[in-house]
Design a protein around this motif. Structure first.
Motif, PDB file in Angstrom:
ATOM      1  N   ASP A  26      30.774  49.734 102.434  1.00 48.52           N
ATOM      2  CA  ASP A  26      31.230  48.356 102.566  1.00 48.52           C
ATOM      3  C   ASP A  26      30.615  47.419 103.028  1.00 48.52           C
ATOM      4  O   ASP A  26      30.749  46.037 102.666  1.00 48.52           O
ATOM      5  N   LYS A  56      29.106  45.214 100.522  1.00 48.83           N
ATOM      6  CA  LYS A  56      29.932  44.726  99.305  1.00 48.83           C
ATOM      7  C   LYS A  56      30.156  42.935  99.589  1.00 48.83           C
ATOM      8  O   LYS A  56      30.138  42.559 100.660  1.00 48.83           O
ATOM      9  N   CYS A  66      34.458  45.188  94.568  1.00 48.25           N
ATOM     10  CA  CYS A  66      33.787  46.433  94.193  1.00 48.25           C
ATOM     11  C   CYS A  66      32.687  46.194  93.444  1.00 48.25           C
ATOM     12  O   CYS A  66      32.216  45.210  93.225  1.00 48.25           O
ATOM     13  N   ARG A  90      25.603  55.920  99.830  1.00 41.98           N
ATOM     14  CA  ARG A  90      26.229  56.204  98.402  1.00 41.98           C
ATOM     15  C   ARG A  90      26.718  57.421  98.807  1.00 41.98           C
ATOM     16  O   ARG A  90      26.584  58.424  98.996  1.00 41.98           O
ATOM     17  N   GLN A 115      32.665  61.826  94.263  1.00 42.48           N
ATOM     18  CA  GLN A 115      33.274  60.792  93.467  1.00 42.48           C
ATOM     19  C   GLN A 115      34.234  61.521  92.530  1.00 42.48           C
ATOM     20  O   GLN A 115      35.215  60.879  92.162  1.00 42.48           O
ATOM     21  N   PHE A 125      43.307  54.737  91.032  1.00 38.62           N
ATOM     22  CA  PHE A 125      41.914  54.017  90.837  1.00 38.62           C
ATOM     23  C   PHE A 125      42.017  52.895  90.031  1.00 38.62           C
ATOM     24  O   PHE A 125      41.081  52.621  89.184  1.00 38.62           O
ATOM     25  N   SER A 179      42.276  49.132  90.547  1.00 36.85           N
ATOM     26  CA  SER A 179      42.009  48.066  91.615  1.00 36.85           C
ATOM     27  C   SER A 179      43.451  46.842  91.506  1.00 36.85           C
ATOM     28  O   SER A 179      43.929  46.675  90.455  1.00 36.85           O
ATOM     29  N   ARG A 214      33.593  54.596  86.740  1.00 34.53           N
ATOM     30  CA  ARG A 214      34.340  54.527  88.030  1.00 34.53           C
ATOM     31  C   ARG A 214      33.427  55.303  88.977  1.00 34.53           C
ATOM     32  O   ARG A 214      33.152  54.801  90.164  1.00 34.53           O
ATOM     33  N   CYS A 215      32.064  56.054  88.715  1.00 30.96           N
ATOM     34  CA  CYS A 215      31.238  56.300  89.701  1.00 30.96           C
ATOM     35  C   CYS A 215      30.159  55.263  89.975  1.00 30.96           C
ATOM     36  O   CYS A 215      30.158  54.813  91.119  1.00 30.96           O
ATOM     37  N   SER A 225      31.945  52.997  92.384  1.00 25.95           N
ATOM     38  CA  SER A 225      32.041  53.465  93.747  1.00 25.95           C
ATOM     39  C   SER A 225      30.902  53.182  94.495  1.00 25.95           C
ATOM     40  O   SER A 225      30.752  53.521  95.739  1.00 25.95           O
TER      41      SER A 225
END
Length: 328
Positions: free
Chosen positions: A50, A53, A67, A81, A87, A147, A149, A322-323, A326
């Motif tokens: 984070d 980010k 994200c 990671r 994940q 999942f 946001s 989605r991977c 993340s």
């Protein structure tokens, strides 16, 4: 037996989705992580993922960092990671992976070795059932915001809008795979006056949704909140998965989102190839399909297989997305 379109669809969709994580970063883009924000993260030493980010703008409305679907993850060290297994170890991704691993692999193997007997029909039936399961899982995902946001984004780049977009396509592909198969039940045939029109609309939306988002982005936000069609698409999608905080829908895309949207437009060009078949079912019905199969006895295998590969590619690309979001 498998057409060139179906052979290309899966890898193209996967490459476009995986490209989310490989957009060149903008200079001086990184900002400090907001204090007091608690986000589940993979931590190594004093750093976590984070910390890489981007912080939201003051008027964003959501305090969590942006994200990696909005900004890239190029400068995240590998040791920070999450792994792919970490994940995908959740019910939603496991359902999609099960579809691709069980249905996708079995259908692919049968096509590679050229076996189209009872075992191939069984593989198709399993794939259709797993496709239906994933459609139900998508609906449950939206209703529970799993999942999804809380941050609203433009057009098909909004988490809820993208999930609706993929879920509808999976539903249409599952229906087409069943309708053109050798085991289509009479109850499905009886709905030719309704379902083909719905499926044709969904397949057409596969290109128009991203194209509208892209076109309105280049208008540089030519309207207030709710004025753009792409913003209305977000609001409609959020009926199923509402945001918990009052926000306006952005009228422009980030650099990463622009890259992703371009990929979806390209995928949509392939995705809408099923529209003519849907319209033929809607207008001509079973009589047309019987004439086609009489002239081309293997056509039901080909059409059903094409639709299944579209289903596999859609669910696989959502797992990849989605991977990438993340930071995998």
């Amino acid at each position: 037996m498998v057409s060139s379109a179906s052979m290309l669809l899966a890898p193209i969709a996967l490459l476009a989705a995986l490209g989310t994580a490989f957009v060149p970063p903008s200079p001086a883009r990184r900002l400090a992580r907001p204090s007091g924000v608690r986000v589940r993260a993979r931590e190594v030493g004093s750093l976590s993922i984070d910390d890489f980010k981007t912080a939201p703008s003051p008027d964003d409305g959501v305090p969590e960092p942006l994200c990696f679907g909005i900004t890239d993850s190029l400068d995240v060290p590998d040791e920070l990671r999450p792994t792919v297994l970490e994940q995908i170890s959740n019910p939603r991704d496991l359902a999609a992976v099960g579809l691709v691993a069980i249905g996708g692999c079995s259908v692919a193997v049968h096509n590679v070795i050229g076996v189209y007997g009872p075992s191939y029909e069984l593989a198709q039936k399993a794939s259709v059932c797993l496709g239906g399961l994933n459609v139900v899982a998508t609906l449950a995902q939206l209703r529970t915001s799993y999942f999804i946001s809380d941050r609203l984004r433009m057009g098909v780049m909004d988490d809820a809008a993208l999930t609706v977009y993929a879920g509808l396509y999976s539903a249409a592909a599952t229906w087409l795979a069943l309708r053109t198969s050798t085991f289509c039940p009479p109850e499905v045939v009886a709905l030719d006056g309704v379902l083909p029109w719905i499926a044709a609309t969904i397949f057409a939306y596969s290109i128009f949704g991203p194209a509208i988002t892209l076109a309105e982005h280049y208008r540089q936000g030519g309207g207030d909140d709710g004025d753009l069609l792409s913003q209305k698409l977000v609001r409609a999608s959020r009926v199923l998965s509402p945001s918990r905080t009052p926000q306006s829908v952005p009228a422009s895309l980030s650099e990463t989102e622009l890259f992703r949207t371009n990929g979806l437009v390209f995928i949509g060009v392939l995705g809408c190839v099923f529209v003519p078949a849907c319209l033929a079912f809607a207008v001509e019905g079973q009589g047309w399909w019987e004439r086609v199969c009489a002239l081309h006895p293997k056509q039901n295998l080909l059409e059903s297989t094409d639709a299944l590969f579209a289903l596999f590619a859609t669910e696989a690309s959502m797992v990849s997305t989605r991977c990438a979001i993340s930071g995998v």
